[in-house]
Scaffold this motif. Structure first.
Motif, PDB file in Angstrom:
ATOM      1  N   CYS A   1      43.400  39.736  44.681  1.00 37.26           N
ATOM      2  CA  CYS A   1      44.530  39.512  45.199  1.00 37.26           C
ATOM      3  C   CYS A   1      44.534  39.979  46.601  1.00 37.26           C
ATOM      4  CB  CYS A   1      45.521  40.540  44.855  1.00 37.26           C
ATOM      5  SG  CYS A   1      47.199  40.583  45.699  1.00 37.26           S
ATOM      6  N   SER A   2      44.964  38.998  47.555  1.00 34.63           N
ATOM      7  CA  SER A   2      44.680  38.996  48.881  1.00 34.63           C
ATOM      8  C   SER A   2      45.843  39.948  49.581  1.00 34.63           C
ATOM      9  CB  SER A   2      44.974  37.587  49.643  1.00 34.63           C
ATOM     10  OG  SER A   2      46.311  37.032  49.288  1.00 34.63           O
ATOM     11  N   THR A   3      46.846  40.473  48.795  1.00 32.03           N
ATOM     12  CA  THR A   3      47.444  41.358  49.466  1.00 32.03           C
ATOM     13  C   THR A   3      47.010  42.843  49.266  1.00 32.03           C
ATOM     14  OG1 THR A   3      49.616  40.101  48.841  1.00 32.03           O
ATOM     15  CG2 THR A   3      49.901  42.288  49.292  1.00 32.03           C
ATOM     16  N   CYS A   4      46.672  43.262  48.120  1.00 31.47           N
ATOM     17  CA  CYS A   4      46.184  44.662  47.935  1.00 31.47           C
ATOM     18  C   CYS A   4      44.659  44.835  47.436  1.00 31.47           C
ATOM     19  CB  CYS A   4      46.833  45.449  46.812  1.00 31.47           C
ATOM     20  SG  CYS A   4      46.708  44.513  45.045  1.00 31.47           S
ATOM     21  N   GLY A   5      44.132  43.563  47.336  1.00 24.88           N
ATOM     22  CA  GLY A   5      42.619  43.714  46.911  1.00 24.88           C
ATOM     23  C   GLY A   5      42.232  43.918  45.818  1.00 24.88           C
ATOM     24  N   VAL A   6      43.372  44.090  44.542  1.00 21.08           N
ATOM     25  CA  VAL A   6      42.778  44.546  43.381  1.00 21.08           C
ATOM     26  C   VAL A   6      42.021  43.409  42.790  1.00 21.08           C
ATOM     27  CG1 VAL A   6      45.141  43.353  42.272  1.00 21.08           C
ATOM     28  CG2 VAL A   6      43.471  45.412  41.177  1.00 21.08           C
ATOM     29  N   ALA A   7      40.963  43.623  41.937  1.00 20.66           N
ATOM     30  CA  ALA A   7      39.779  42.739  41.546  1.00 20.66           C
ATOM     31  C   ALA A   7      40.633  42.186  40.169  1.00 20.66           C
ATOM     32  CB  ALA A   7      38.542  43.234  40.874  1.00 20.66           C
ATOM     33  N   ILE A   8      40.611  40.606  40.266  1.00 19.87           N
ATOM     34  CA  ILE A   8      41.230  39.865  39.151  1.00 19.87           C
ATOM     35  C   ILE A   8      40.238  39.555  38.252  1.00 19.87           C
ATOM     36  CG2 ILE A   8      42.725  38.127  38.343  1.00 19.87           C
ATOM     37  CD1 ILE A   8      44.211  39.955  40.464  1.00 19.87           C
ATOM     38  N   VAL A   9      39.110  38.984  38.407  1.00 17.36           N
ATOM     39  CA  VAL A   9      38.103  38.510  37.640  1.00 17.36           C
ATOM     40  C   VAL A   9      36.720  38.287  38.496  1.00 17.36           C
ATOM     41  CG1 VAL A   9      38.383  36.197  38.198  1.00 17.36           C
ATOM     42  CG2 VAL A   9      37.487  36.752  35.769  1.00 17.36           C
ATOM     43  N   ALA A  10      35.656  38.660  38.141  1.00 18.17           N
ATOM     44  CA  ALA A  10      34.362  38.603  38.514  1.00 18.17           C
ATOM     45  C   ALA A  10      33.808  37.177  37.978  1.00 18.17           C
ATOM     46  CB  ALA A  10      33.084  39.595  38.254  1.00 18.17           C
TER      47      ALA A  10
ATOM     48  N   LYS B   1      49.350  44.430  39.808  1.00 23.56           N
ATOM     49  CA  LYS B   1      49.380  45.637  40.631  1.00 23.56           C
ATOM     50  C   LYS B   1      50.549  45.623  41.829  1.00 23.56           C
ATOM     51  CE  LYS B   1      47.014  49.201  43.604  1.00 23.56           C
ATOM     52  NZ  LYS B   1      45.902  49.543  44.388  1.00 23.56           N
ATOM     53  N   CYS B   2      50.605  44.720  42.772  1.00 33.83           N
ATOM     54  CA  CYS B   2      51.412  44.696  43.601  1.00 33.83           C
ATOM     55  C   CYS B   2      52.643  43.703  43.684  1.00 33.83           C
ATOM     56  CB  CYS B   2      50.809  44.705  45.197  1.00 33.83           C
ATOM     57  SG  CYS B   2      50.355  42.946  45.540  1.00 33.83           S
ATOM     58  N   GLY B   3      52.340  42.534  42.663  1.00 31.17           N
ATOM     59  CA  GLY B   3      53.444  41.674  42.401  1.00 31.17           C
ATOM     60  C   GLY B   3      53.235  40.327  43.495  1.00 31.17           C
ATOM     61  N   GLY B   4      52.128  40.546  44.214  1.00 30.61           N
ATOM     62  CA  GLY B   4      51.619  39.478  45.138  1.00 30.61           C
ATOM     63  C   GLY B   4      51.452  38.111  44.363  1.00 30.61           C
ATOM     64  N   HIS B   5      51.193  37.042  45.398  1.00 34.19           N
ATOM     65  CA  HIS B   5      51.068  35.604  44.613  1.00 34.19           C
ATOM     66  C   HIS B   5      50.065  35.032  45.492  1.00 34.19           C
ATOM     67  CE1 HIS B   5      54.679  35.962  42.288  1.00 34.19           C
ATOM     68  NE2 HIS B   5      55.415  36.417  43.402  1.00 34.19           N
ATOM     69  N   SER B   6      49.245  35.790  46.035  1.00 33.08           N
ATOM     70  CA  SER B   6      48.174  34.851  46.891  1.00 33.08           C
ATOM     71  C   SER B   6      46.579  35.497  46.549  1.00 33.08           C
ATOM     72  CB  SER B   6      48.091  35.152  48.254  1.00 33.08           C
ATOM     73  OG  SER B   6      49.426  34.602  48.852  1.00 33.08           O
ATOM     74  N   PHE B   7      45.851  34.928  46.150  1.00 31.21           N
ATOM     75  CA  PHE B   7      44.347  35.290  45.815  1.00 31.21           C
ATOM     76  C   PHE B   7      43.320  34.844  46.454  1.00 31.21           C
ATOM     77  CE2 PHE B   7      47.461  35.381  42.439  1.00 31.21           C
ATOM     78  CZ  PHE B   7      47.509  36.799  41.871  1.00 31.21           C
ATOM     79  N   GLU B   8      42.287  35.316  46.627  1.00 34.48           N
ATOM     80  CA  GLU B   8      41.130  34.756  47.262  1.00 34.48           C
ATOM     81  C   GLU B   8      39.681  35.193  46.924  1.00 34.48           C
ATOM     82  OE1 GLU B   8      41.800  37.146  50.869  1.00 34.48           O
ATOM     83  OE2 GLU B   8      40.995  39.018  50.135  1.00 34.48           O
ATOM     84  N   VAL B   9      38.731  34.390  47.077  1.00 40.47           N
ATOM     85  CA  VAL B   9      37.335  34.493  46.603  1.00 40.47           C
ATOM     86  C   VAL B   9      36.764  35.408  47.718  1.00 40.47           C
ATOM     87  CG1 VAL B   9      35.290  33.303  45.851  1.00 40.47           C
ATOM     88  CG2 VAL B   9      37.667  32.421  45.295  1.00 40.47           C
ATOM     89  N   ALA B  10      36.033  36.191  46.988  1.00 43.12           N
ATOM     90  CA  ALA B  10      35.116  37.280  48.034  1.00 43.12           C
ATOM     91  C   ALA B  10      33.687  37.425  47.275  1.00 43.12           C
ATOM     92  CB  ALA B  10      35.788  38.511  48.212  1.00 43.12           C
ATOM     93  N   LEU B  11      32.867  37.861  48.037  1.00 38.53           N
ATOM     94  CA  LEU B  11      31.433  38.234  47.583  1.00 38.53           C
ATOM     95  C   LEU B  11      31.222  39.569  47.556  1.00 38.53           C
ATOM     96  CD1 LEU B  11      29.280  35.071  49.047  1.00 38.53           C
ATOM     97  CD2 LEU B  11      30.120  35.459  46.716  1.00 38.53           C
ATOM     98  N   PHE B  12      30.795  40.291  46.487  1.00 39.93           N
ATOM     99  CA  PHE B  12      30.660  41.656  46.560  1.00 39.93           C
ATOM    100  C   PHE B  12      29.014  42.059  46.228  1.00 39.93           C
ATOM    101  CE2 PHE B  12      32.118  41.612  42.606  1.00 39.93           C
ATOM    102  CZ  PHE B  12      31.715  42.564  41.992  1.00 39.93           C
ATOM    103  N   THR B  13      28.422  42.981  46.452  1.00 40.02           N
ATOM    104  CA  THR B  13      27.322  43.431  45.730  1.00 40.02           C
ATOM    105  C   THR B  13      27.642  44.697  44.814  1.00 40.02           C
ATOM    106  OG1 THR B  13      25.978  42.623  47.729  1.00 40.02           O
ATOM    107  CG2 THR B  13      24.964  44.053  46.155  1.00 40.02           C
ATOM    108  N   PRO B  14      27.516  44.678  43.721  1.00 44.55           N
ATOM    109  CA  PRO B  14      27.858  45.934  42.783  1.00 44.55           C
ATOM    110  C   PRO B  14      26.514  46.915  43.189  1.00 44.55           C
ATOM    111  CG  PRO B  14      27.512  44.014  41.360  1.00 44.55           C
ATOM    112  CD  PRO B  14      27.040  43.449  42.783  1.00 44.55           C
ATOM    113  N   ILE B  15      27.135  48.279  43.021  1.00 43.51           N
ATOM    114  CA  ILE B  15      26.283  49.329  43.380  1.00 43.51           C
ATOM    115  C   ILE B  15      25.006  49.296  42.551  1.00 43.51           C
ATOM    116  CG2 ILE B  15      25.988  51.940  43.233  1.00 43.51           C
ATOM    117  CD1 ILE B  15      29.206  52.163  43.706  1.00 43.51           C
ATOM    118  N   GLY B  16      23.819  49.391  43.344  1.00 45.70           N
ATOM    119  CA  GLY B  16      22.529  49.431  42.560  1.00 45.70           C
ATOM    120  C   GLY B  16      22.142  48.036  42.278  1.00 45.70           C
TER     121      GLY B  16
END
Length: 76
Positions: A33-42, A8-23
């Protein structure tokens, strides 16, 4: 060696985050992506603690290597 790039943004930094899917009550581990937050993989929800354990092991190895490098510099 290739450098991972966000589609999406061309960034080169990634991070691991925890999230709860709706429901859902359980959390999933997400690589984003640590720059724009687009999900790469669950990931499998149990991989998060394993990644944290690996981070601690790598940090311990890094500390030991730094001590070895310091000792070698003292010998010179």
């Amino acid at each position: 060696m290739a450098i991972s790039t966000c589609g999406k943004c061309g960034g080169h930094s990634f991070e691991v985050a925890l999230f709860t899917p709706i429901g859902e009550n359980r959390k999933l581990t997400l690589v984003q992506c640590s720059t724009c937050g687009v999900a790469i993989v669950a990931l499998d929800p149990f991989i998060g603690p394993q990644l944290e354990a690996l981070k601690r092991e790598v940090a311990a190895i890094d500390q030991r290597l730094a001590r070895i490098a310091g000792a070698l510099q003292e010998l010179e």
